[in-house]
Design a protein around this motif. Sequence first.
Motif, PDB file in Angstrom:
ATOM      1  N   TRP A 244       0.848  -1.196   0.000  1.00 64.40           N
ATOM      2  CA  TRP A 244       0.000   0.000   0.000  1.00 64.40           C
ATOM      3  C   TRP A 244       0.885   1.248   0.000  1.00 64.40           C
ATOM      4  CZ3 TRP A 244      -5.166   0.467  -0.628  1.00 64.40           C
ATOM      5  CH2 TRP A 244      -5.754   1.712  -0.348  1.00 64.40           C
ATOM      6  N   LEU A 245       0.734   2.118  -1.021  1.00 62.60           N
ATOM      7  CA  LEU A 245       1.638   3.254  -1.186  1.00 62.60           C
ATOM      8  C   LEU A 245       1.001   4.601  -0.918  1.00 62.60           C
ATOM      9  CD1 LEU A 245       3.438   2.097  -4.470  1.00 62.60           C
ATOM     10  CD2 LEU A 245       4.189   1.779  -2.100  1.00 62.60           C
ATOM     11  N   LEU A 246      -0.330   4.644  -0.735  1.00 56.07           N
ATOM     12  CA  LEU A 246      -0.996   5.931  -0.560  1.00 56.07           C
ATOM     13  C   LEU A 246      -0.826   6.444   0.860  1.00 56.07           C
ATOM     14  CD1 LEU A 246      -4.353   5.406  -2.507  1.00 56.07           C
ATOM     15  CD2 LEU A 246      -2.224   6.437  -3.304  1.00 56.07           C
ATOM     16  N   PRO A 247      -0.886   7.786   1.052  1.00 58.68           N
ATOM     17  CA  PRO A 247      -0.709   8.373   2.388  1.00 58.68           C
ATOM     18  C   PRO A 247      -1.973   8.293   3.230  1.00 58.68           C
ATOM     19  CG  PRO A 247      -1.019  10.105   0.785  1.00 58.68           C
ATOM     20  CD  PRO A 247      -0.947   8.839  -0.001  1.00 58.68           C
ATOM     21  N   ARG A 248      -2.921   7.501   2.853  1.00 56.26           N
ATOM     22  CA  ARG A 248      -4.168   7.313   3.618  1.00 56.26           C
ATOM     23  C   ARG A 248      -4.400   5.827   3.836  1.00 56.26           C
ATOM     24  NH1 ARG A 248      -7.974   5.069   0.417  1.00 56.26           N
ATOM     25  NH2 ARG A 248      -7.896   5.432  -1.835  1.00 56.26           N
ATOM     26  N   SER A 249      -5.271   5.512   4.771  1.00 59.54           N
ATOM     27  CA  SER A 249      -5.639   4.117   5.004  1.00 59.54           C
ATOM     28  C   SER A 249      -6.724   3.699   4.006  1.00 59.54           C
ATOM     29  CB  SER A 249      -6.170   3.946   6.438  1.00 59.54           C
ATOM     30  OG  SER A 249      -5.174   4.278   7.383  1.00 59.54           O
TER      31      SER A 249
END
Length: 518
Positions: free
Chosen positions: A456-461
């Motif tokens: 998972w690379l996004l800055p959110r969950s």
Amino acid sequence: MMPAVFGDARQSGERRAHIVVVDDDVVDLELLNAEIAGRYGGAYGVVSESSAGKTLTALEAMQRNGKRVAVVLARQWMGEMNGSDLLSSLRSLHPRAKRVLLISPGDWGHERTADAIRGAIASGCVDHYLSKPSKAADESFHRAISGFLYEWTSSEEGSAYEVTARDEHDFGRAASRGGSDRFDVAVVGAGPAGLAAAVYGSSEGLTTVVVERGTIGGQAGSSSMIRNYLGFARGIGGAELARQAYEQAWVFGTRFLTGREVVRLHCGDDTHVLTTADGVEISSRTVVLAAGVTYNRLNVPSLEERLGQGVYYGAAPAEARHFAGRHVYVVGAGNSAGQAVLHLAKWAEMATLVVRGPRLEKHMSKYLIEEIEAAANVAVLLSTRVVGGSGDGRLETLTLADNVDDNTSAVPADAVFALIGAQPHTAWLPPAIARDGHGFVVTGAELTHDGLLDDWLLPRSPRTLETSSPGVFAVGDIRSRSMKRVASAVGEGSGAIKEIHHYLESQSKWSALRRNPT
């Protein structure tokens, strides 16, 4: 006194179905006569009686003469016999007729009326209940009557919705242009969850496509009657719920492709591509996985040899009418198995539920257990498994084994329907979509909890229904820890669209930032 028979006398020799109504309140009966004969007398024979005893006599005569009965409406509180008792007697005379309990306006709100309705439904002696018309042209009353007649006609003659060839042709032509069309939402599966996603997605302006490998409705489409779905006080058949949802989604603009199996998903940053077994590629900004589950097999070779010849997985309502007067078996302990055995009992002489475990309460809803216990022609075999079957071409005999002493016995059987759990249809998914130990798709916070977010690379969950691949969501039975209920599946399908809106907004912002980093 002869029963009053309404309708065109010129058609009396035809095999028209009949509507039968009984009410010992003369004033109310006159209104019922006027409403039913006036609306339906041209297409149905209408028999009216003020006596429960005479109604039974008339129904017996109709059975002897081979006359079809579509609907029987009986007032609950009558001096000679309660309506529920009368309708209970009807099961052996006209088992496929819709049996409706009529409730007077003044009887609502009384505990004894509620007890009577609950008891009648639990015992299986009535299909529906309905308030008597309060005035001429009572459209609420007629809406219900039309629904009963529609249910009976569908059951008697069989009905199934098929996507038109034109829809298939147009879609195939558009898809063949090498992915030139990109949808906002691509839904895999047309069960309740997938249909809900389609309705809400297309109604909120998202271009939506649904790909279904089988028929519209999924597992819920085989449920004969869903009684605990919010807003349908008298219940609704699974196939009918699916049909209405399909039409609703189609009118809003959803495109459908049925009979096509998705075999591959390529997850991209802004575009995901689904590929069907025949090579059609569907590009979409987001994907909703709603492919549902497939039934577990009995793994009995002698039964697999007779698949479709008395041996079935699942319980399609259309199959039930083929077993009128016969003995059928249902294997399973969940709600689907309970609904199936009750539906089959309307046609079969005897329907038997075979359960491996020692009790039903672990997996089945209480209201279904009560209906099964009260049904006269439904038997339950606990701690029992199916180990064999035989017959000349088709099934004629089942071999059952007792789990306690392991003794076996052969019993006559015209059909067996197996509903013994299911596996999620997820083997085709890429490794990027995390699954639990049973193959169900993991979503939302459970991904973090189970340590499945390595890539998972996004800055959110991940959002609540989002998988381990951003922009790909999972809803309904395919999702790990789902409730396996129609209402929750519909809620998840519609909820996924809200999450998709947020996802698309965030993607637009990220794209703008990438174009203008300063």
